[in-house]
Design a protein around this motif. Structure first.
Motif, mmCIF file in Angstrom:
data_model
loop_
_atom_site.group_PDB
_atom_site.id
_atom_site.type_symbol
_atom_site.label_atom_id
_atom_site.label_comp_id
_atom_site.label_asym_id
_atom_site.label_seq_id
_atom_site.Cartn_x
_atom_site.Cartn_y
_atom_site.Cartn_z
ATOM 1 N N ALA A 9 -16.066 -34.084 130.030
ATOM 2 C CA ALA A 9 -16.822 -32.837 130.108
ATOM 3 C C ALA A 9 -17.153 -32.483 131.555
ATOM 4 O O ALA A 9 -17.084 -31.311 131.949
ATOM 5 C CB ALA A 9 -18.099 -32.934 129.277
ATOM 6 N N ALA A 10 -17.483 -33.474 132.352
ATOM 7 C CA ALA A 10 -17.802 -33.235 133.758
ATOM 8 C C ALA A 10 -16.595 -32.696 134.519
ATOM 9 O O ALA A 10 -16.751 -32.010 135.533
ATOM 10 C CB ALA A 10 -18.298 -34.522 134.409
ATOM 11 N N GLU A 15 -11.761 -30.379 125.499
ATOM 12 C CA GLU A 15 -10.935 -30.840 124.370
ATOM 13 C C GLU A 15 -10.968 -32.364 124.274
ATOM 14 O O GLU A 15 -11.199 -32.929 123.200
ATOM 15 C CB GLU A 15 -9.509 -30.337 124.538
ATOM 16 C CG GLU A 15 -8.614 -30.672 123.361
ATOM 17 C CD GLU A 15 -7.225 -30.073 123.515
ATOM 18 O OE1 GLU A 15 -6.274 -30.767 123.112
ATOM 19 O OE2 GLU A 15 -7.104 -28.960 124.023
ATOM 20 N N ASN A 16 -10.745 -33.039 125.391
ATOM 21 C CA ASN A 16 -10.796 -34.503 125.376
ATOM 22 C C ASN A 16 -12.223 -35.016 125.223
ATOM 23 O O ASN A 16 -12.436 -36.075 124.634
ATOM 24 C CB ASN A 16 -10.141 -35.089 126.633
ATOM 25 C CG ASN A 16 -8.635 -35.134 126.519
ATOM 26 O OD1 ASN A 16 -8.105 -35.473 125.471
ATOM 27 N ND2 ASN A 16 -7.945 -34.778 127.580
ATOM 28 N N GLN A 22 -15.895 -37.539 118.998
ATOM 29 C CA GLN A 22 -15.560 -37.686 117.582
ATOM 30 C C GLN A 22 -15.178 -39.111 117.220
ATOM 31 O O GLN A 22 -15.392 -39.524 116.085
ATOM 32 C CB GLN A 22 -14.433 -36.721 117.211
ATOM 33 C CG GLN A 22 -14.915 -35.299 117.130
ATOM 34 C CD GLN A 22 -13.812 -34.296 116.878
ATOM 35 O OE1 GLN A 22 -12.672 -34.498 117.268
ATOM 36 N NE2 GLN A 22 -14.174 -33.199 116.241
ATOM 37 N N THR A 23 -14.625 -39.857 118.153
ATOM 38 C CA THR A 23 -14.282 -41.238 117.838
ATOM 39 C C THR A 23 -15.537 -42.097 117.734
ATOM 40 O O THR A 23 -15.484 -43.190 117.193
ATOM 41 C CB THR A 23 -13.349 -41.864 118.900
ATOM 42 O OG1 THR A 23 -14.021 -41.905 120.147
ATOM 43 C CG2 THR A 23 -12.049 -41.106 119.009
ATOM 44 N N GLY A 24 -16.636 -41.565 118.246
ATOM 45 C CA GLY A 24 -17.852 -42.356 118.311
ATOM 46 C C GLY A 24 -18.788 -42.234 117.134
ATOM 47 O O GLY A 24 -19.772 -42.955 117.068
ATOM 48 N N GLY A 25 -18.529 -41.321 116.205
ATOM 49 C CA GLY A 25 -19.497 -41.294 115.135
ATOM 50 C C GLY A 25 -19.495 -40.090 114.233
ATOM 51 O O GLY A 25 -18.505 -39.385 114.079
ATOM 52 N N GLU A 26 -20.645 -39.878 113.666
ATOM 53 C CA GLU A 26 -20.876 -38.872 112.638
ATOM 54 C C GLU A 26 -20.853 -37.466 113.236
ATOM 55 O O GLU A 26 -21.108 -37.269 114.416
ATOM 56 C CB GLU A 26 -22.249 -39.089 112.008
ATOM 57 C CG GLU A 26 -22.499 -40.466 111.501
ATOM 58 C CD GLU A 26 -23.968 -40.689 111.170
ATOM 59 O OE1 GLU A 26 -24.748 -39.719 111.171
ATOM 60 O OE2 GLU A 26 -24.319 -41.838 110.936
ATOM 61 N N ALA A 27 -20.627 -36.489 112.379
ATOM 62 C CA ALA A 27 -20.558 -35.093 112.799
ATOM 63 C C ALA A 27 -21.848 -34.649 113.489
ATOM 64 O O ALA A 27 -21.801 -33.906 114.472
ATOM 65 C CB ALA A 27 -20.263 -34.203 111.600
ATOM 66 N N ILE A 29 -23.948 -36.381 115.298
ATOM 67 C CA ILE A 29 -24.014 -36.942 116.651
ATOM 68 C C ILE A 29 -22.982 -36.277 117.551
ATOM 69 O O ILE A 29 -23.258 -35.965 118.714
ATOM 70 C CB ILE A 29 -23.814 -38.471 116.624
ATOM 71 C CG1 ILE A 29 -24.898 -39.138 115.774
ATOM 72 C CG2 ILE A 29 -23.765 -39.047 118.029
ATOM 73 C CD1 ILE A 29 -26.310 -38.945 116.288
ATOM 74 N N VAL A 30 -21.781 -36.070 117.029
ATOM 75 C CA VAL A 30 -20.718 -35.414 117.798
ATOM 76 C C VAL A 30 -21.196 -34.044 118.264
ATOM 77 O O VAL A 30 -21.107 -33.697 119.449
ATOM 78 C CB VAL A 30 -19.429 -35.278 116.962
ATOM 79 C CG1 VAL A 30 -18.411 -34.367 117.643
ATOM 80 C CG2 VAL A 30 -18.832 -36.648 116.682
ATOM 81 N N ASN A 31 -21.713 -33.251 117.345
ATOM 82 C CA ASN A 31 -22.159 -31.904 117.693
ATOM 83 C C ASN A 31 -23.387 -31.914 118.589
ATOM 84 O O ASN A 31 -23.504 -31.074 119.484
ATOM 85 C CB ASN A 31 -22.398 -31.087 116.425
ATOM 86 C CG ASN A 31 -21.092 -30.676 115.810
ATOM 87 O OD1 ASN A 31 -20.328 -29.923 116.394
ATOM 88 N ND2 ASN A 31 -20.801 -31.184 114.624
ATOM 89 N N TYR A 32 -24.268 -32.868 118.391
ATOM 90 C CA TYR A 32 -25.425 -32.988 119.278
ATOM 91 C C TYR A 32 -24.961 -33.274 120.710
ATOM 92 O O TYR A 32 -25.421 -32.639 121.660
ATOM 93 C CB TYR A 32 -26.358 -34.098 118.787
ATOM 94 C CG TYR A 32 -27.553 -34.293 119.681
ATOM 95 C CD1 TYR A 32 -28.654 -33.451 119.588
ATOM 96 C CD2 TYR A 32 -27.582 -35.305 120.625
ATOM 97 C CE1 TYR A 32 -29.748 -33.609 120.418
ATOM 98 C CE2 TYR A 32 -28.671 -35.481 121.461
ATOM 99 C CZ TYR A 32 -29.755 -34.625 121.346
ATOM 100 O OH TYR A 32 -30.841 -34.787 122.177
ATOM 101 N N ASN A 33 -24.033 -34.217 120.865
ATOM 102 C CA ASN A 33 -23.529 -34.544 122.199
ATOM 103 C C ASN A 33 -22.855 -33.340 122.846
ATOM 104 O O ASN A 33 -23.053 -33.071 124.040
ATOM 105 C CB ASN A 33 -22.566 -35.725 122.136
ATOM 106 C CG ASN A 33 -23.268 -37.030 121.899
ATOM 107 O OD1 ASN A 33 -24.446 -37.186 122.200
ATOM 108 N ND2 ASN A 33 -22.567 -37.997 121.349
ATOM 109 N N LEU A 34 -22.072 -32.602 122.072
ATOM 110 C CA LEU A 34 -21.459 -31.390 122.609
ATOM 111 C C LEU A 34 -22.524 -30.375 123.016
ATOM 112 O O LEU A 34 -22.411 -29.725 124.058
ATOM 113 C CB LEU A 34 -20.510 -30.779 121.581
ATOM 114 C CG LEU A 34 -19.203 -31.525 121.380
ATOM 115 C CD1 LEU A 34 -18.464 -30.991 120.158
ATOM 116 C CD2 LEU A 34 -18.332 -31.420 122.621
ATOM 117 N N GLY A 35 -23.553 -30.258 122.211
ATOM 118 C CA GLY A 35 -24.645 -29.344 122.545
ATOM 119 C C GLY A 35 -25.315 -29.712 123.856
ATOM 120 O O GLY A 35 -25.622 -28.838 124.673
#
Length: 85
Positions: A9-10, A15-16, A22-27, A29-35
Motif C-alpha cells: 500500500a505504501a 491490488e497486492n 486477504q491471506t491474513g484473515g476474515e473479511a 479484518i481485511v476490509n478494516y485494514n484496507l480502510g
C-alpha cells in the motif's frame, strides 16, 4: 502478511496490498485494514466503504464503526473546505 500488505500500500500497489490482507484473515479484518490504508491516504470515501464492508461482515466490530464515523467526518470537513473556496 499484514505488514507486507502495508508495504504494498505504501508503494501505491493496492491490488497486492488487498491480496496480502486477504491471506491474513476474515473479511471484516481485511476490509478494516484496507480502510485504515485509505484513511491514511486521505481517500475518505473509499475508507468509509471499506469500514462499512467490515461492519457487514462483523456487525459487532466496534473499531470499524468508529473508523467509519471518522472517515465520514473527514468527508464532511473536506466538503466544508470546498464550500469556502
Amino acid at each position: 502478511r499484514n505488514n507486507l500488505g502495508l508495504a504494498y500500500a505504501a508503494n501505491d500497489d493496492m491490488e497486492n496490498a488487498r491480496a496480502q490482507f486477504q491471506t491474513g484473515g476474515e473479511a471484516a479484518i481485511v476490509n478494516y485494514n484496507l480502510g485504515i490504508v485509505y484513511l491514511a491516504r486521505r481517500q475518505f470515501a473509499k475508507a468509509t466503504e471499506a469500514f462499512h464492508a467490515a461492519l457487514l461482515a462483523d456487525p459487532g466490530f466496534i473499531l470499524a464503526a468508529q473508523r467509519a464515523r471518522q472517515a465520514r467526518a473527514a468527508i464532511g470537513r473536506e466538503e466544508g473546505l470546498d464550500d469556502r473556496r
